[in-house]
Design a protein around this motif. Structure first.
Motif, PDB file in Angstrom:
ATOM      1  N   SER A 206       0.835  -1.204   0.000  1.00 42.43           N
ATOM      2  CA  SER A 206       0.000   0.000   0.000  1.00 42.43           C
ATOM      3  C   SER A 206       0.868   1.253   0.000  1.00 42.43           C
ATOM      4  O   SER A 206       1.978   1.251   0.530  1.00 42.43           O
ATOM      5  CB  SER A 206      -0.924   0.022   1.224  1.00 42.43           C
ATOM      6  OG  SER A 206      -1.784  -1.092   1.222  1.00 42.43           O
TER       7      SER A 206
ATOM      8  N   LYS B 293       0.528   5.860  -1.135  1.00 42.21           N
ATOM      9  CA  LYS B 293      -0.322   6.955  -1.587  1.00 42.21           C
ATOM     10  C   LYS B 293      -0.492   6.888  -3.106  1.00 42.21           C
ATOM     11  O   LYS B 293       0.485   6.856  -3.843  1.00 42.21           O
ATOM     12  CB  LYS B 293       0.275   8.308  -1.189  1.00 42.21           C
ATOM     13  CG  LYS B 293       0.216   8.585   0.308  1.00 42.21           C
ATOM     14  CD  LYS B 293      -1.202   8.803   0.787  1.00 42.21           C
ATOM     15  CE  LYS B 293      -1.242   9.199   2.260  1.00 42.21           C
ATOM     16  NZ  LYS B 293      -2.620   9.407   2.736  1.00 42.21           N
TER      17      LYS B 293
ATOM     18  N   ALA C  51     -11.579  12.214  -7.441  1.00 45.12           N
ATOM     19  CA  ALA C  51     -12.235  12.902  -6.329  1.00 45.12           C
ATOM     20  C   ALA C  51     -13.747  12.960  -6.509  1.00 45.12           C
ATOM     21  O   ALA C  51     -14.486  13.205  -5.556  1.00 45.12           O
ATOM     22  CB  ALA C  51     -11.665  14.312  -6.186  1.00 45.12           C
TER      23      ALA C  51
ATOM     24  N   LYS D 100      -7.463  13.294  -5.948  1.00 39.90           N
ATOM     25  CA  LYS D 100      -7.111  13.324  -4.532  1.00 39.90           C
ATOM     26  C   LYS D 100      -6.222  12.126  -4.220  1.00 39.90           C
ATOM     27  O   LYS D 100      -6.233  11.116  -4.939  1.00 39.90           O
ATOM     28  CB  LYS D 100      -8.341  13.328  -3.628  1.00 39.90           C
ATOM     29  CG  LYS D 100      -9.163  12.064  -3.631  1.00 39.90           C
ATOM     30  CD  LYS D 100     -10.296  12.191  -2.622  1.00 39.90           C
ATOM     31  CE  LYS D 100     -11.155  10.923  -2.595  1.00 39.90           C
ATOM     32  NZ  LYS D 100     -12.244  11.017  -1.594  1.00 39.90           N
ATOM     33  N   ARG D 101      -5.409  12.282  -3.170  1.00 45.68           N
ATOM     34  CA  ARG D 101      -4.493  11.208  -2.782  1.00 45.68           C
ATOM     35  C   ARG D 101      -5.097  10.374  -1.657  1.00 45.68           C
ATOM     36  O   ARG D 101      -5.662  10.917  -0.711  1.00 45.68           O
ATOM     37  CB  ARG D 101      -3.144  11.775  -2.325  1.00 45.68           C
ATOM     38  CG  ARG D 101      -2.318  12.330  -3.459  1.00 45.68           C
ATOM     39  CD  ARG D 101      -0.872  12.554  -3.046  1.00 45.68           C
ATOM     40  NE  ARG D 101      -0.092  13.095  -4.144  1.00 45.68           N
ATOM     41  CZ  ARG D 101       0.473  12.368  -5.089  1.00 45.68           C
ATOM     42  NH1 ARG D 101       0.348  11.053  -5.072  1.00 45.68           N
ATOM     43  NH2 ARG D 101       1.168  12.936  -6.057  1.00 45.68           N
ATOM     44  N   GLU D 102      -4.956   9.064  -1.799  1.00 41.91           N
ATOM     45  CA  GLU D 102      -5.414   8.128  -0.773  1.00 41.91           C
ATOM     46  C   GLU D 102      -4.438   6.973  -0.698  1.00 41.91           C
ATOM     47  O   GLU D 102      -3.705   6.703  -1.655  1.00 41.91           O
ATOM     48  CB  GLU D 102      -6.777   7.524  -1.110  1.00 41.91           C
ATOM     49  CG  GLU D 102      -7.922   8.382  -1.139  1.00 41.91           C
ATOM     50  CD  GLU D 102      -9.248   7.663  -1.270  1.00 41.91           C
ATOM     51  OE1 GLU D 102      -9.258   6.478  -1.677  1.00 41.91           O
ATOM     52  OE2 GLU D 102     -10.263   8.289  -0.971  1.00 41.91           O
ATOM     53  N   ALA D 103      -4.501   6.264   0.421  1.00 43.36           N
ATOM     54  CA  ALA D 103      -3.738   5.018   0.516  1.00 43.36           C
ATOM     55  C   ALA D 103      -4.456   3.974  -0.325  1.00 43.36           C
ATOM     56  O   ALA D 103      -5.655   3.740  -0.158  1.00 43.36           O
ATOM     57  CB  ALA D 103      -3.639   4.566   1.968  1.00 43.36           C
ATOM     58  N   VAL D 104      -3.752   3.388  -1.274  1.00 46.12           N
ATOM     59  CA  VAL D 104      -4.347   2.379  -2.152  1.00 46.12           C
ATOM     60  C   VAL D 104      -3.423   1.161  -2.222  1.00 46.12           C
ATOM     61  O   VAL D 104      -2.227   1.252  -1.972  1.00 46.12           O
ATOM     62  CB  VAL D 104      -4.575   2.926  -3.581  1.00 46.12           C
ATOM     63  CG1 VAL D 104      -5.538   4.094  -3.565  1.00 46.12           C
ATOM     64  CG2 VAL D 104      -3.262   3.327  -4.240  1.00 46.12           C
TER      65      VAL D 104
ATOM     66  N   GLY E 251     -13.300   7.712  -6.343  1.00 46.26           N
ATOM     67  CA  GLY E 251     -12.506   6.715  -5.634  1.00 46.26           C
ATOM     68  C   GLY E 251     -11.774   5.747  -6.531  1.00 46.26           C
ATOM     69  O   GLY E 251     -10.959   4.958  -6.054  1.00 46.26           O
TER      70      GLY E 251
END
Length: 223
Positions: free
Chosen positions: A97, A99, A104, A119-123, A151
């Motif tokens: 996992s 960033k 968004a 947007k940045r997310e943990a993936v 998402g």
């Protein structure tokens, strides 16, 4: 699957020893990726506790049999290079996992991507064979090949380069030869993105040529 026949003897390499070597290998891999800013979760597969192979005179070698960055089920290759060598595959589950960039909001097919759409997310970076895109520079200005929900993780297969030249556009044609550069006006007869070839009519000579798009409204004739 065991590629060498299992042999029961007084001295054997047991399932516990094999899984122990696999655990140490995965622990080292996880620590290396953590140092690079990623998070790794892993789960080694189980072996039959009754498994016994010819004794391995040194610690078995362990490596990934598949690229852990392209699959979450890479499996491990465990190898013994002794007088009675053997090798076997051990199924494992590995999740890496970090960033990543996701949509968004819902994006439509053909929509041009802006910074506000990201947007940045943990993936999970290895959940698909298509590597997630982690740089905004690779996304902003691109067009969506198909619509996606909010998402959705961005990958190259979702994107297409926008047309830098459209059919009917007036363009600047550059031809370079012997260190000299000659420019003329032209009209695009086909459309394309940067780096693609289009057919262009030179408005001065009325000649039709193939040229490479170098920037919006700019094409180059290879000489």
């Amino acid at each position: 699957s065991v590629l060498a026949s299992a042999t029961v003897s007084a001295a054997t390499t047991t399932a516990a020893q094999i899984t122990g070597a696999a655990d140490r290998f995965l622990e080292t891999f996880a620590a290396e990726q953590t140092a690079r800013g990623f998070t790794v979760r892993y789960n080694p597969g189980r072996l039959d506790a009754r498994l016994s192979l010819e004794v391995c005179e040194s610690a078995p070698g362990v490596s990934f049999s598949g690229d852990p960055w392209k699959t979450s089920q890479p499996s491990l290759l465990v190898v013994c290079d002794g007088a009675r060598p053997w090798r076997m595959f051990l199924p494992v589950s590995v999740e890496i996992s970090g960033k990543g960039l996701v949509a968004a909001r819902p994006l439509a097919r053909g929509e041009r991507i802006t910074e506000s759409a990201l947007k940045r997310e943990a993936v999970a970076l290895n959940a698909t064979r298509r590597s997630p895109i982690r740089s905004k520079d690779q996304l902003v200005g691109m067009e969506m090949r198909r619509g996606v929900n909010a998402g959705t993780v961005f990958s190259a297969d979702l994107l297409s380069a926008p047309e830098a030249v459209a059919r009917g556009d007036h363009v600047v044609i550059t031809a370079k030869t012997n260190g000299f550069s000659v420019r003329s006006r032209g009209k695009a007869l086909t459309s394309g993105g940067i780096g693609e070839q289009v057919t262009v009519e030179n408005l001065s000579s009325t000649r039709t040529v193939r040229a490479e798009i170098t920037a919006p409204g700019q094409v180059r004739i290879p000489m």
